[in-house]
Design an enzyme around this catalytic site. Structure first.
Site, short mmCIF file in Angstrom:
data_model
loop_
_atom_site.label_atom_id
_atom_site.label_comp_id
_atom_site.label_asym_id
_atom_site.label_seq_id
_atom_site.Cartn_x
_atom_site.Cartn_y
_atom_site.Cartn_z
N ASP A 177 0.91 -1.15 0.00
CA ASP A 177 0.00 0.00 0.00
C ASP A 177 0.95 1.20 0.00
O ASP A 177 1.55 1.52 1.03
CB ASP A 177 -0.89 0.02 1.25
CG ASP A 177 -1.90 1.15 1.17
OD1 ASP A 177 -1.53 2.24 0.69
OD2 ASP A 177 -3.05 0.95 1.59
N HIS A 178 1.09 1.85 -1.16
CA HIS A 178 2.19 2.81 -1.26
C HIS A 178 1.98 4.03 -0.35
O HIS A 178 2.94 4.74 -0.07
CB HIS A 178 2.44 3.23 -2.72
CG HIS A 178 1.34 4.01 -3.33
ND1 HIS A 178 0.25 3.42 -3.90
CD2 HIS A 178 1.17 5.34 -3.45
CE1 HIS A 178 -0.54 4.36 -4.35
NE2 HIS A 178 -0.03 5.54 -4.09
N HIS A 240 -6.11 2.55 1.34
CA HIS A 240 -5.28 3.70 1.71
C HIS A 240 -5.82 4.48 2.91
O HIS A 240 -5.11 4.74 3.87
CB HIS A 240 -5.14 4.67 0.53
CG HIS A 240 -4.65 4.03 -0.72
ND1 HIS A 240 -3.59 3.14 -0.74
CD2 HIS A 240 -5.06 4.14 -2.00
CE1 HIS A 240 -3.39 2.75 -1.98
NE2 HIS A 240 -4.26 3.33 -2.77
#
Ligand code: NAD
Length: 482
Positions: A177-178, A240
């Protein structure tokens, strides 16, 4: 101040989908920057694996073009780029067939860290995992990296977890999950747990509410078909925004390490209260400068949301009574992501005049990563005790000067964490499932009610009802500004 760069061990990184959009835009430019910074050792090798028929030279040319297109000009050093391209090779692999796997095996060297990045659609995760093991390419020490979307509901996420778990242990699986790789997100933990100042106030007694905003100016672009099956809740909130909420709301972990951090995040997700219909606002951008959402996804009867705002509660001692307001959407006024912790007003004003506004700690994820603390002070000069609000700006660009320009992109940081074997900033399988277990009934609820999203103007802050969600509680959203 000089950034401390600690080189990682030599590695072989195979990128499945190495010719795809994500690899060209993020993964390969990120790796180049790590090499240029001295963190990726020259003994490392990157192997592109995809369906297209090409040789090493063609792959290097493709990556060279991607670096030219996606790196900022000041990061382009022709000598380092040439050095980076030398480390690349390519294997044509059919993820669902038998072609190419024997050739891929020959590329993997003994004595290096082995990582396999699945930058392909989720339907290929299981077949690739199975072949990596059955062909003897991956072993018990190899690591695999998987991209979002990780399922579209609890059932599909479970199936994906099971398809990976048949071949790899949880300690080998890195679900990206950047958002978790962003500098400010980690700084949030440093601020919370490295200072005495904030943690004692970090609860419902002192925090009035928390806002998390992820606003985009872009529309659905070329992802229309995918997006229309997903929507903002699945595409952004389930992963996110919930991850950000977990880091804000979690209890202090015993140590900043994989299992402790992920255990605490999981407890937050499990403590989320069910969401009532009146706590949800969904929107869809109308026709404007660009075709509206329905035209963009080519579905005139679409009921999928391109905007969502939610009022959430966490059922535990720390947060009982403090609302968390989340919102995210496309074609909004500005591209801006921020977490804002809004503290309560001082209980009593000893000064004449209106009481000062509440303190706000805002953590900006983009653009201009940094933090800001709004405090009340006396307006300087004569004229008595007049109070004003001023921001104490802790933006990295100001505090760190040139060093701020070298802050690695989230992908770079996360890939280096994979090579180091550090899973702290990756989602564990049970976390993803818990997030879907909370999300599914919310989506089923509006589907059962046949709810349609409200239209909103492009370039706005979303539908009117989203403003009302906070107004009803006597609060206001923070401005969305770039
Ligand atoms: P893409 O369509 O641009 O690229 C897909 C890649 O997979 C290509 O290299 C293709 O050759 C390869 N491929 C497809 N089928 C294959 C097969 N049967 N065997 C071997 N290789 C095969 O996709 P993308 O945008 O790069 O996205 C990859 C994954 O990352 C997707 O799951 C996507 O949802 C996810 N993702 C993408 C982005 C992004 O910004 N592009 C962001 C987040 C997540």
């Amino acid at each position: 101040m000089v950034a401390r760069i600690i080189p990682v061990e030599p590695f072989d990184l195979v990128i499945f989908g190495g010719t795809g959009d994500l690899a060209r835009r993020k993964i390969l430019p990120g790796l180049y920057r790590r090499l240029a910074d001295g963190q990726m050792p020259p003994e490392a090798r990157v192997i592109g694996a995809a369906r297209s028929d090409m040789d090493d030279a063609a792959f290097r040319a493709l990556v060279g073009e991607a670096l030219e297109e996606f790196l900022p000009d000041n990061a382009k050093d022709p000598e380092r780029i040439a050095e980076f391209l030398e480390l690349l090779s390519y294997v044509r692999v059919d993820a669902t067939g038998e072609d190419g796997w024997a050739a891929l095996k020959e590329h993997i060297r003994e004595g290096t860290v082995h990582a396999f990045y699945f930058s392909v659609g989720p339907s290929l995760f299981g077949p690739i995992a199975e072949r990596l093991k059955s062909q003897g390419i991956a072993d018990d020490k190899s690591r695999i990296v998987v991209e979002k979307p990780f399922g579209k509901d609890l059932q599909t996420a479970r199936a994906l977890n099971e398809s990976l778990a048949c071949h790899f242990d949880e300690t080998q699986i890195y679900r990206i999950d950047h958002y978790l790789g962003k500098e400010t997100v980690q700084n949030l933990m440093a601020v919370r747990f490295g200072n005495m100042l904030f943690e004692p106030l970090w609860n419902s007694r002192y925090v009035d509410h928390i806002q998390i905003t992820v606003a985009e100016t872009v529309g659905v672009g070329g992802r229309g078909e995918y997006y229309d099956r997903s929507g903002a809740m699945r595409d952004m909130v389930q992963n996110h925004l919930l991850q950000l909420l977990c880091l804000i709301a979690m209890e202090p972990p015993g140590r900043f390490e994989d299992e402790s951090v992920r255990d605490e995040k999981l407890k937050v997700i499990r403590a989320l209260k069910p969401v009532a219909p009146e706590d949800i606002v969904r929107g869809q951008y109308a026709d404007g400068d660009e075709p509206g959402y329905k035209s963009a996804v080519n579905n005139p009867s679409s009921k999928t949301e391109s905007f969502i705002a939610l009022r959430l509660g966490i059922a535990n001692w720390r947060w009982s009574g403090t609302p968390f307001y989340l919102r995210t959407g496309k074609r909004l006024k500005a591209r801006a992501s921020e977490i804002a912790v809004v503290f309560k007003d001082a209980p009593h004003s000893i000064f004449d005049g209106p009481p000062g506004q509440s303190n706000v700690l805002s953590i900006r994820l983009q653009p201009n990563e940094g933090m800001e603390m709004v405090v009340t002070i006396k307006e300087p000069g004569p004229g008595g005790m007049r109070l004003i609000q001023v921001p104490l700006d802790m933006s990295f660009a100001d505090a760190l000067g040139e060093q701020a320009e070298d802050i690695p992109d989230a992908y770079e940081r996360l890939i280096m964490d994979v090579i180091r074997g550090n899973q702290t900033l990756f989602m564990r399988g049970d976390e993803v499932e818990a997030a879907w277990a909370w999300t599914d009934p919310v989506i089923e609820g509006w589907e059962d009610r046949g709810a349609t999203p409200s239209p909103y103007e492009q370039g706005s802050t979303g539908p009117e009802e989203a403003l009302m969600l906070l107004h009803q509680d006597g609060r206001r959203w923070r401005e969305i500004k770039a």
